[in-house]
Design an enzyme around this catalytic site. Structure first.
Site, short mmCIF file in Angstrom:
data_model
loop_
_atom_site.label_atom_id
_atom_site.label_comp_id
_atom_site.label_asym_id
_atom_site.label_seq_id
_atom_site.Cartn_x
_atom_site.Cartn_y
_atom_site.Cartn_z
N ASP A 265 78.50 -38.13 -21.12
CA ASP A 265 77.24 -38.87 -20.96
C ASP A 265 77.49 -40.22 -20.32
O ASP A 265 76.54 -40.92 -19.96
CB ASP A 265 76.55 -39.06 -22.31
CG ASP A 265 75.68 -37.87 -22.67
OD1 ASP A 265 75.58 -36.95 -21.84
OD2 ASP A 265 75.10 -37.86 -23.76
N ASP B 250 72.52 -27.55 -23.60
CA ASP B 250 73.00 -28.72 -24.34
C ASP B 250 73.20 -28.41 -25.82
O ASP B 250 72.68 -27.42 -26.34
CB ASP B 250 71.96 -29.84 -24.15
CG ASP B 250 72.60 -31.23 -24.23
OD1 ASP B 250 73.74 -31.33 -24.72
OD2 ASP B 250 71.94 -32.20 -23.83
C1 GLA Z 1 72.42 -35.20 -24.29
C2 GLA Z 1 72.99 -34.87 -22.92
C3 GLA Z 1 72.30 -35.72 -21.88
C4 GLA Z 1 70.81 -35.45 -21.91
C5 GLA Z 1 70.27 -35.69 -23.31
C6 GLA Z 1 68.83 -35.23 -23.43
O1 GLA Z 1 72.72 -36.48 -24.67
O2 GLA Z 1 74.36 -35.06 -22.92
O3 GLA Z 1 72.82 -35.45 -20.60
O4 GLA Z 1 70.57 -34.13 -21.50
O5 GLA Z 1 71.00 -34.98 -24.28
O6 GLA Z 1 68.35 -35.40 -24.69
#
Ligand code: GLA
Length: 807
Positions: A550, A480
């Site tokens: 997301d 990420d």
């Molecule tokens: C980001 C990612 C999510 C999740 C969060 C965790 O927003 O896109 O899928 O993994 O971080 O903090």
């Protein structure tokens, strides 16, 4: 194939030709890019522009050799100084401060580029693709700077890639102000339609059509990543362009940092497209013998609208971008802990979720954020990649062992490029963070970037991540990256090199992920940057899939995945079924519809299975089973959009209509998603694209049951006793009585499905729910399964088909 004859260069793919030539003065004139040409030498001569009348203010690049003004004709690589007044592909400042370049042809060679220079990712070519690249060498007449243009051909997917390299072969330093990766000049009637992809967090890949008649259109990112605001994938072409009509060009860039794409229409109708590293974030000085290389860009041509661009790009990404162990392997169905528990990771909860997932047939458990250091919110602990043994007493090793013992694979979330100020890492190495000393840094999600331009930071990341992946015996890693850049500064670079910070960061990242993916070749890596903030071909060279957004709301996701489908195949899109109401929109969408959208990508679940009803869990078990049976088609089939990105007519009520066909054409899945139902309109048809015309198919749907509570108080029109809506009685009845979904079951030719379509069961329209009625209301979806079938004896269908020639 690449051929050269007398200064004429021809690059051919299966269906396209790309042609340019060296004019008598040594300038590279672009002649043609489009449908494959039948060519003769005289024919090419006839395509070469000759001009006898100069216009009132044209500048002639070389009075002795030519009468051509570079501003009027199409070029392969434009620069400033010899009269081409369009945007340059390359812009240099020489030691004396002058900015005029004069690049002329010097030589060429045909070879195979084994590895992209400068540690950049490159399109993957098989060993046998010898002679697949053409290198044109140009030289600036005064400074002796060399500009190499490199073209590579990927015949079977009708793609050509380009990149450029500058080498200072003079004795003085040369400053680069811009070096774009590719340029395409085309002749137009003075108008072009552009399809670009804008967005934001949770709203990635929104298709935007723009008509350009003059001046310049720009797509760009400045946040350090390829960005959710402007994906580098772009299409342009004739103004009548549509999903299946029109000549157009599609482009993408193998780069994960700031980029810029421009289309400019000049005074003579020349449209110039440029794509590459954003020039505002690139300033580098080359000392004698130093060189600089641009990222690789890919282009394709279609004479059949957007659809054909997508098919070419999908093939290119599947064959020449994604590589390694997972390239052709079916991807596992995963359960991700994030929306099920956020930061509140506790072993007991984790195991409970994993157990439910295993029971449902899910194959991979992914532990998301919250497992390490003192990470209880997004304000702390990034950088401390140590197990939190209060949360996980057996650490990652213990947890992974227990998950593996359940028969599932184990995956782990990391966000290596970041640091929280409240972390051991920051306290020990504040200089690792990207800040400008003496100023207050701007935070994003409460965190700072690590300075990946520094080798010791790269080493630290490789070491820490090797530890995490090893002790967790990870089968999967979600990588990420959750903030944009604000300061562009490294405390380790001298002032005069700060202008290259953004690019050096990207190169540092590539080095780290190249080393880790080579060290752990069997780990399935999924990229992520707050969803799709770094969804690009650069990342896909290392990581076979990316978390697309997301936003898991099925309606919004349908739009987002539809947007991605223009440039990226579904095998690279992470797509999850999440809770209802959805956590991003609070919209309620039936489980079946959430599945229908997620199954058009790499399927996962991201919700608290432990809280679901027995009925919902049974539904999920069925979905997982279905996905496994159809996974090869769903992940690797040819993807067709059966409607464009915008509603076209009064009765176009669906958000998306997709059809995915297996490579051999024998199996297919149709998916539709109802946005808002229209009363008294139930004339639905199933139409496909891509089925084999002369084959017979069995088309059917899943037999589904619907909760009677969806009919509200209409239950009283059939119930012998009054039922109060949403009462306990209503709830109890819903367990006893369910509504039968419609049944579709047809034997039909591919030709009929592709061309005529077949009518589907009528939808509910306020006048009763009898017979074969489809409950296809707001946010409902349908999945149609299509399989080649042997015709029943004596039906004569095959004979009828063959009499018609299968056409
Ligand atoms: C980001 C990612 C999510 C999740 C969060 C965790 O927003 O896109 O899928 O993994 O971080 O903090």
């Amino acid at each position: 194939m690449i051929t050269e004859n007398n200064g004429r260069f021809l690059i051919e793919t299966d269906h396209t030709s790309y042609l340019f030539y060296v004019d008598p003065a040594g300038f590279l004139t672009h002649l043609y890019y489009g449908e494959k040409l039948f060519l003769t030498e005289d024919g090419i001569d006839a395509m070469i522009p000759v001009i006898s009348n100069q216009n009132g203010c044209s500048i002639i690049a070389d009075q002795k050799e030519s009468t051509v003004s570079l501003d009027d004709w199409c070029q392969e690589a434009s620069s400033r100084g010899r009269g081409d007044l369009g945007q340059p592909m390359i812009e240099l400042v020489y030691a004396d401060g002058s900015r005029s370049s004069d690049f002329r042809f010097e030589s060429f060679r045909i070879e195979r580029i084994k590895e992209q220079p400068d540690g950049l990712p490159g399109a993957y070519k098989e060993e046998e693709q010898e002679g697949s690249s053409l290198v044109i060498v140009l030289r600036d007449q005064k400074s002796r700077t060399v500009l190499e243009l490199v073209y590579s051909v990927f015949e079977e997917c009708d793609c050509i890639t380009r990149f450029a390299r500058v080498r200072n072969e003079g004795e003085e330093p040369v400053r680069i102000l811009r070096l774009m990766s590719t340029q395409l000049d085309v002749r137009t009637d003075g108008q072009q339609k552009i399809l670009s992809f804008s967005g934001e967090w949770a709203r990635e890949m929104e298709p935007v059509e723009t008509i350009l008649s003059a001046s310049r259109f720009t797509v760009e990112s400045g946040g350090g990543t390829s960005s959710n605001k402007a994906n580098p994938f772009i299409i342009f072409g004739e103004t009548e362009l549509s999903e299946t009509y029109g000549q157009c060009y599609g482009f993408n860039l193998l780069y994960s940092g700031n980029h810029q794409e421009t289309l400019e229409i000049g005074g003579h109708g020349r449209a110039r497209f440029l794509s590459g590293i954003h020039p505002e974030f690139l300033e580098i000085t080359l000392q004698p013998l130093e060189s600089f290389c641009s990222p690789e860009a890919v282009q394709t041509f279609s004479d059949g609208g957007y659809q054909q661009i997508s098919l070419h790009m999908h093939a290119f990404v599947r064959e020449h971008i994604v590589r390694g162990y997972w390239k052709k392997k079916e991807r596992p169905i995963l359960i991700n802990s994030w929306e099920a528990m956020y930061f509140d990771v506790r072993e007991k909860k984790v195991l409970k979720l994993a157990k439910e997932a295993a029971k449902a047939g899910i194959e991979l458990f992914v532990l998301d954020d919250g497992w390490f250091g003192k990470r209880n919110s997004d304000k702390e602990a990034l950088g401390d990649w140590k197990d939190n043994t209060e949360k996980l007493p057996g650490g990652l090793a213990g947890l992974s062992e227990r998950i593996h013992a359940m028969g599932m694979k184990f995956g782990i979330w990391v966000e290596p490029e970041m640091v929280s100020e409240n972390s051991e890492l920051y306290r020990a190495h504040p200089d690792y963070a990207v800040t400008v000393p003496g100023t207050e840094p701007a935070r994003g999600r409460n965190q700072l970037l690590l300075d990946l331009t520094r080798e010791e930071v790269q080493e630290y990341l490789i070491r820490e991540m090797t530890g995490v992946f090893t002790r967790s015996r990870a089968d999967y890693v979600k990588w990420d990256m959750n903030r944009n850049f604000s300061d562009y500064y490294s405390q380790a670079l001298p002032a005069e090199e700060q202008g290259i910070f953004a690019h050096r960061y990207v190169l540092g990242l590539y080095r780290v992920i190249r080393e880790l993916t080579e060290r752990f070749p069997k780990i399935l890596f999924e990229g992520c940057a707050s969803g799709g903030n770094r969804f690009d071909l650069g990342m896909l060279c290392y990581m076979p899939q990316i978390w697309a957004s997301d936003c898991t709301d099925a309606l919004q996701r349908a739009r987002i995945q539809n947007g991605y489908s223009y440039g990226y195949p579904q095998s690279v899109l992470g797509a999850h079924v999440s809770a209802s109401p959805n956590h991003q929109t609070l919209r309620r969408i039936p489980l079946e519809s959430r599945f229908a959208i997620a199954c058009a990508g790499v399927l996962g679940y991201e919700c608290n299975l432990s809280d679901l009803s027995a009925g919902e869990l049974a539904e999920i078990r069925e979905e997982v089973k279905l996905y496994k049976e159809w996974r090869e088609v769903l992940q690797f089939g040819q993807f067709y959009r059966l409607k464009g990105h915008a509603a076209k007519g009064r009765f176009d009520t669906e958000a998306v209509r997709w059809n995915i066909v297996s490579p051999d054409g024998t199996r297919a899945v149709g998916i539709t998603f109802q946005n808002q139902v229209l009363p008294n309109y139930s004339h639905r048809y199933l139409k496909t694209r891509g089925l084999l015309e002369d084959r017979i198919y069995h088309v059917y749907n899943r037999s589904l049951k619907y909760d009677i509570r969806r009919m509200g108080d209409l239950i009283n029109t059939v119930s012998p006793i009054p039922v109060k809506q949403d009462s306990l009685l209503h709830g109890a009845l819903s367990h006893l009585v369910q509504l039968d979904g419609e049944k579709e079951d047809h034997i039909v030719t591919g030709s009929i499905l592709n061309k005529a379509g077949i009518p589907l069961a009528s939808g509910y329209q306020g006048t009763g729910f009898e017979g074969n009625t489809a409950f296809y209301q707001d946010y409902d979806a349908r999945i149609f399964l299509i399989e080649e079938a042997a015709p029943a004896e004596g039906t004569g269908i095959r004979e009828a088909v063959s009499r018609s020639g299968g056409k």
